[in-house]
Every structure is written in C-alpha cells, then in structure tokens.
Design an enzyme around this catalytic site. Structure first.
Site, mmCIF file in Angstrom:
data_model
loop_
_atom_site.group_PDB
_atom_site.id
_atom_site.type_symbol
_atom_site.label_atom_id
_atom_site.label_comp_id
_atom_site.label_asym_id
_atom_site.label_seq_id
_atom_site.Cartn_x
_atom_site.Cartn_y
_atom_site.Cartn_z
ATOM 1 N N GLN A 1 0.867 -1.171 0.000
ATOM 2 C CA GLN A 1 0.000 0.000 0.000
ATOM 3 C C GLN A 1 0.906 1.224 0.000
ATOM 4 O OE1 GLN A 1 -3.151 0.855 -0.473
ATOM 5 N NE2 GLN A 1 -2.391 2.945 -0.248
ATOM 6 N N GLY A 2 0.996 1.910 -1.148
ATOM 7 C CA GLY A 2 1.998 2.953 -1.317
ATOM 8 C C GLY A 2 1.544 4.362 -1.025
ATOM 9 N N TYR B 1 -7.276 -0.115 3.829
ATOM 10 C CA TYR B 1 -8.258 0.780 3.217
ATOM 11 C C TYR B 1 -9.437 -0.008 2.672
ATOM 12 C CZ TYR B 1 -4.654 4.445 3.313
ATOM 13 O OH TYR B 1 -3.723 5.350 3.707
ATOM 14 N N GLY B 2 -10.502 0.721 2.334
ATOM 15 C CA GLY B 2 -11.612 0.068 1.649
ATOM 16 C C GLY B 2 -11.186 -0.404 0.283
ATOM 17 N N GLU C 1 -6.937 2.379 -5.753
ATOM 18 C CA GLU C 1 -7.205 2.458 -7.176
ATOM 19 C C GLU C 1 -6.014 2.144 -8.054
ATOM 20 O OE1 GLU C 1 -6.251 6.664 -5.615
ATOM 21 O OE2 GLU C 1 -7.361 4.909 -4.939
ATOM 22 N N HIS D 1 -16.289 3.766 -6.861
ATOM 23 C CA HIS D 1 -15.313 4.790 -6.474
ATOM 24 C C HIS D 1 -13.931 4.475 -7.044
ATOM 25 C CE1 HIS D 1 -13.774 7.977 -3.755
ATOM 26 N NE2 HIS D 1 -12.686 7.227 -3.751
ATOM 27 N N GLU D 2 -13.455 3.249 -6.831
ATOM 28 C CA GLU D 2 -12.112 2.904 -7.312
ATOM 29 C C GLU D 2 -12.052 2.918 -8.834
ATOM 30 O OE1 GLU D 2 -10.128 3.140 -5.023
ATOM 31 O OE2 GLU D 2 -11.518 2.839 -3.363
ATOM 32 N N GLU E 1 -9.757 12.668 -4.712
ATOM 33 C CA GLU E 1 -10.833 12.014 -3.971
ATOM 34 C C GLU E 1 -12.185 12.710 -4.098
ATOM 35 O OE1 GLU E 1 -10.441 9.197 -3.053
ATOM 36 O OE2 GLU E 1 -8.309 8.897 -2.678
ATOM 37 N N TYR F 1 -13.035 14.112 0.533
ATOM 38 C CA TYR F 1 -13.926 13.337 -0.325
ATOM 39 C C TYR F 1 -15.273 14.038 -0.526
ATOM 40 C CZ TYR F 1 -10.922 9.167 0.299
ATOM 41 O OH TYR F 1 -9.887 8.274 0.305
#
Length: 654
Positions: A169-170, A301-302, A305, A329-330, A352, A414
């Site tokens: 996860q960057g 995260y949820g 992307e 969303h993604e 976002e 968001y």
C-alpha cells in the site's frame, strides 16, 4: 499562479526512453510515454527530496525477488533519467532502503550519498547519485524488513491458512520504503517489473501481466508486468499469495483466495456495467483492463485504485452488493486520480473529491437515482458533523489547504469535494458540466494538476460570465474554509421514512425512559422500534442512517432490544456491524466486547479499527484496559497505516 514549464519539462513532453539491449537488466519497454511536470509554487511537493526541475526519473524497471521467510524484497531498480544539460546529479527518495551498489547502464560505479533520515511524516532520507553523464542508473538494494508499504501475512492470517501472503500500500509516500525512485505524485513515471516468487504463489501488480509466469526450475516462478503509461509512483503496487482469477467481462475480472473468490465475484459482478456507465459519462477507459483483487482483511483501506488492479478489502462483501459503491469509487479513479493526479498532497481533493462525485454518478446510472441520493445524503451528513465539531473557520476545511499535521478526514477531502462539483452541476446544468469535466480529463490526461489549475480551467472553459462566476463561488469552494452558502443540499426526502422512524424512536424513548438513569420508568413497556420487516426492506444506506441518528445514550436494555429486533450483531454487512459496535461500546455494553475483540482481530481496515479503539479509549477506566488488551494482540497484524492511526489514538510514540 498559472502553470510554468521549464526547459526540462518541455523536453519531457517530446522525449521517449530508448529500448535497452535485451538481457541488460535495463528498460525493455520501447518509447514509453513521458509526462510533463508542473513547476509553479503551488506544485512544490514538500514531501519529496527530488528536484525534478533539474533531473527526474521517467521510467523504472524492477527486477525483484520476494523472500517470504525473511519477509524482504530485494533486487535491482533500473531508472531512466532525464536531466537538464550540465546537471550531474539526481536526488531520489529513500526510507530505510539498504543500497549495496549503484552503476550506470554499462556497469560503471556511480558515487552516491544517503542523507540524514527524517522520521517525521515518513519522509525518509534523500538518496543523491552523481550521474557522471549517465542517463541509465542501476541500483542494487534490499528493502527493510519493516518496510511500511509492505504487509507480510502468515498463512494463519489468510483465508486458506496454507500459504503466506504479501501486499503493498503505497499511498501517500510509503513506496519509498521498497522502491528507490522520486516518490512524488507530480513526477509521473512509466514502469515495468520482473518479480520472482516461490511456487505455487501467484503475483499480481498494477501493470499488465506479460504472458504466463516462467518456471525457473528452482521452486520459483518469474512474473513480468508493464505499465506503459506514466503514473504517480504511489500507484506501483504488488500482491502475492494463493490467489485465483475469475473473469467478469471482456476486460474485467477479480482475483481472490480460492475460498473467497465466488463471494468476491458475486459482489463485483456489475463491474463491466459500471465501466460502460463511466465511459458514457466521461470518455474512454484508457488502461486496457480493469481487474480487481480482494485482499485479506488486513488491508488498511476500503480500496486502492492501483491501475489495472484495484485492491479491495473483503469487508465490503455483504452478499447483496449494497456496499459496492466502493467499486464504483475505485473505478472512477481511473479518470480522477490516475488519469489526472494531484501534483501535491495538499490538493488531494482533486483525486478524492472529484472521484466521489463521479462515483455517485456511476451509482445513479447503474443502481438508480434513489440509491445515489441516499448515499450522497449520508456523505453530506458527514460534512455537517465534521464542521459542527471543528468549526466553519477551521483551516483544514478548505479543499486546498496547507498541511497542519492534523487530518480532519474524508468528510472534507472526499465529500466536500463531491458537493462542490454537485453544486456546480446544479447551477450550470448537467449537460454543460459533463462536457466540461470530460474535456478536463481529455486535456490533462496522464498529467499532474493543482487546485489553481482546476480553478483556471473552470473559469476558462466552463464559466460563461462574471455573474455566473459569482453564483458558482468557485474560489470560496476551493480555497476557503467551511461550506459555501450556495451548496446544493441533498434531497431531504431521501431518508424521509427512516428519519420518521428515528423521530418515533426518540419520542417514545423520551416518554418512557428516565433521562437521569437511562432505564425505563416503572411500568413502562419496552421501547417500540420499526418492525423487523421494515428494517429488512431498507437499503444499507437507510440502515446506516437509522443507526447514526437514533439517540446515542442508550441503556443496556435498549441496546439488547435493538440487537434482538434488528440482528445487528449477526449482520454480514460490516458497515452496519461497525456502527452497532461503536454505539454499543460508547454505552459500555459488555455483551459487545467479545464481538469487538473478534472484529478487531480479523479486520485491519483503518476506517473501522481506529474509531473503535478511539471509542474504547474515550471510555476511560472501563474502555482503556479493554483497548490496551486487544491492541497488544492485534497491533502486529495491522498494516503501518492502521497502526499509525491507532497509535495516535492511544498516545503511543512508536
């Protein structure tokens, strides 16, 4: 300030990387696209050491091995460099990388220096390389065992329980812990990778897989990936584990552990329809494939992307697609965020907020106006709650704001961004607005952007006259705190039935419950709720609204009644379960403690984990011992993103 372009960035717009000799370990992608950079003051990224105006990375080629025993990633990163004439050094970002050797494309040693480490904010240290005329740089290195971007899972932490797992996860600046490059969203780079892993594990990345994996004959296989479009470095991502694939449509599919795959597929089966809806709204999907991977629940995260391979949490799986606005969303990020990216993190609403608006439009197209309006109303309530807490003048409530070290949260980045665009659409009309947003994506494709650039584009290409500009209040929305007076509020009828149920509940409760004790008056009957059949017919958004709006100071008897009538503790919807646990813990409801412990032990999503620990911590002598005991067990299983959030809640310094 308008965008300024240096001599270097003009070169970038027309220069392509040469193809390296086969087998050299250097770049093998012929003529990858090169993105321009923004050099105005508003595009200065304070979270990178890079000096892209002088020398920048345009392409990254990784040759890495995954070591699950040592939990390490290491190998070679080959960088293609574009520099101003006479510029003889390049500065990269590094956070704990162990460098063993740096050479040019012909193997000539290059001198380098790792500067002073800055722990605050994860900025790390500058890696300065003396180029000596080189434009290909090869770095042999090993990522640290505690690289913050990487989460190594034991077999016991997976659904299958047999093989280990790795994911990265960057975002925002964590990739510098495992990839040596210029880790800034405004310095877009193409990339490719060769990654070896032990059999039978599969590897996926946020690039297009090249053919079938190569069996190396030593119990390992090699996987190759290419991303031939320039992306911000935080979007380079990897996952490896016992995973299988199931196609959804001609350009979409889902990866997951075998025991999770069918449920994951059932939840995201509308994806191809969503892609079609997104293209109809704002133009061609430009990344080729849109695949997803449903990761183990430790993912913080949820969703993330990452291009061509969206990473998803399994906690969105409810069995009825009620939470797959997350997928919308993604997917929308494929335009807003991935196609056009904030140049600096202070403008993250460009990613976002625009995406949240786009998501809602996709939901409207695929699932109907009612669901879209309800989800928008939930988001707007979040904005109002945050502004009531921090104040309308809080600097962090402006869409573009300087980093203060204290994050106000998603309600601004968001949701205020979403309602900004929603308001503009309501004033200029949907047809004009859609045409403008589509040209924004087209004209700035594969480029970074700033709030000022966004504002100027609206003024030049959307606004017709000064009177309309005054009505739109664009500058107030983007650069000033609070909520402008022209906000297009959601339809109050969206939750009419639910809000009526909340009023009934509160009214009856007031009549029969002693406010001093929280218990029923002598002789009073139980609190009357909406009937279970009505609850069953409600959408996920309606159920969330109900739980968010009923009184929060409930007795144990009332909580027991809620749970028994609505099945809150047995729901498969984690959004509902989270709200139930938060409500129960805030009232020191002992029966919820074991379920909270179980939930926090299996879920690593920061959206759920951090607030539950915060609720326990706020309950003083009752909650803090519980939080301390649970966190001692769960902390090692959380990703660095989640650990950091909970550490702050509990006042930990590490």
């Amino acid at each position: 300030m308008r965008r300024t372009i240096t001599v270097l960035s003009l070169l970038l717009a027309t220069t392509a990387c040469a193809t390296a000799p086969t087998g050299s370990g250097l770049m093998t992608v012929a003529e990858p696209m090169v993105s321009p950079i923004l050099t105005g003051a508003d595009a200065l990224d304070t979270m990178t050491y890079a000096q892209p105006q002088e020398a920048r990375v345009t392409h990254v080629a990784l040759d890495l091995a995954l070591d699950f025993d040592e939990k390490r990633v290491g190998g070679t990163a080959n960088l293609r460099v574009l520099a101003d004439p006479g510029e003889d050094e390049i500065v990269l970002d590094s956070n704990g990388l162990q460098i063993s050797r740096i050479t040019d494309g012909s193997g000539r040693e290059l001198s380098y220096e790792i500067g002073e480490m800055v722990d605050e904010g994860g900025k790390g240290a500058p890696l300065t390389i003396q180029l000596g005329g080189a434009r290909n740089v090869s770095i042999q290195y090993m990522a640290p065992a505690d690289a913050a971007a990487l989460q190594w899972l034991t077999p016991e932490q997976t659904a299958g329980g047999q093989y280990p797992y790795l994911f990265s996860q960057g975002q925002a600046i964590l990739n510098r812990t495992w990839i040596p490059t210029q880790d800034s969203p405004g310095i877009r780079q193409t990339w490719e990778a060769r990654v070896t892993a032990p059999k039978p594990l599969d590897v996926v990345m946020s690039g297009v897989r090249q053919g079938e994996p190569e069996d190396l004959g030593n119990g390992r296989r090699a996987f190759r990936f290419v991303m031939d479009k320039p992306v911000p470095p935080y979007l380079i991502a990897i996952a490896a584990g016992d995973i299988d694939f199931q196609a959804i449509g001609p350009r979409s599919g889902v990866w997951a552990e075998p025991s999770v795959l069918q449920r994951a597929y059932d939840e995201v089966a509308d994806t191809e329809e969503m892609i079609d809806a997104a293209e109809e709204l704002y133009g061609e999907y430009r990344w080729g494939r849109y695949d997803m991977i449903v990761l183990p629940p430790a993912f913080p995260y949820g969703g993330m992307e990452n291009p061509v391979m969206t990473f998803l949490t399994p906690t969105f799986i409810a069995g009825d697609r009620s939470n797959n606005g997350l997928v919308a969303h993604e997917l929308a990020h494929s335009w807003s965020g991935n196609l056009v990216t904030n140049a600096v993190w202070e403008d993250s609403w460009l990613n976002e907020g625009v995406t949240s608006y786009f998501e809602n439009r996709i939901v409207e197209e695929v699932y109907g106006e009612q669901r879209a309006e309800q989800e928008a109303a939930l988001a707007f309530a979040g904005i109002e709650d945050v502004l009531a807490e921090v104040g309308m003048d809080a600097p962090g409530t402006a869409l573009h704001h300087e980093s203060t070290g204290a994050e106000i949260g998603s309600a601004i980045t968001y949701d205020k961004g979403h309602f900004f665009l929603r308001t503009v659409e309501s004033i200029v009309g949907r047809e004009r607005f859609d045409a403008w947003l589509r040209q924004w994506f087209d004209n700035h494709a594969f480029q970074p952007a700033t709030s000022q650039l966004f504002y100027e584009d609206m003024m030049a290409n959307l606004v017709r006259n000064r009177a309309e500009a005054d009505r739109l209040m664009l500058r107030e929305w983007i650069f000033e705190p609070g909520l402008p007076s022209n906000v297009a509020r959601p339809d109050p009828a969206a939750f009419a039935e639910v809000d009526a149920a909340v009023r009934d509940y509160s009214k009856i409760r007031t009549a029969i419950v002693d406010p001093a004790t929280g218990t029923a008056f002598p002789g009073a009957e139980g609190v009357r709720l909406r009937t279970p059949s009505e609850w069953e017919n409600w959408t996920s958004a309606e159920r969330q609204r109900f739980l968010q709006r009923i009184p929060t100071d409930l007795s144990a008897r009332e909580l027991e009644n809620l749970d028994s009538k609505l099945g809150l503790s047995t729901t498969r919807n984690n959004e509902i379960l989270f709200l139930w646990l938060e409500l129960a813990l805030a009232n020191r409801y002992e029966p919820a403690v074991p379920q909270t412990e179980q939930f926090l032990g299996r879920v690593g999503r920061a959206k759920f984990v951090s607030p539950l620990f915060a609720t326990l911590w706020s309950e003083g002598d009752w909650g803090r011992p519980i939080a301390t005991r649970i966190y001692a067990e769960t902390r090692p299983t959380y990703h660095a993103v989640t650990r950091g959030a909970v550490d702050r809640v509990m006042g930990r310094s590490e």
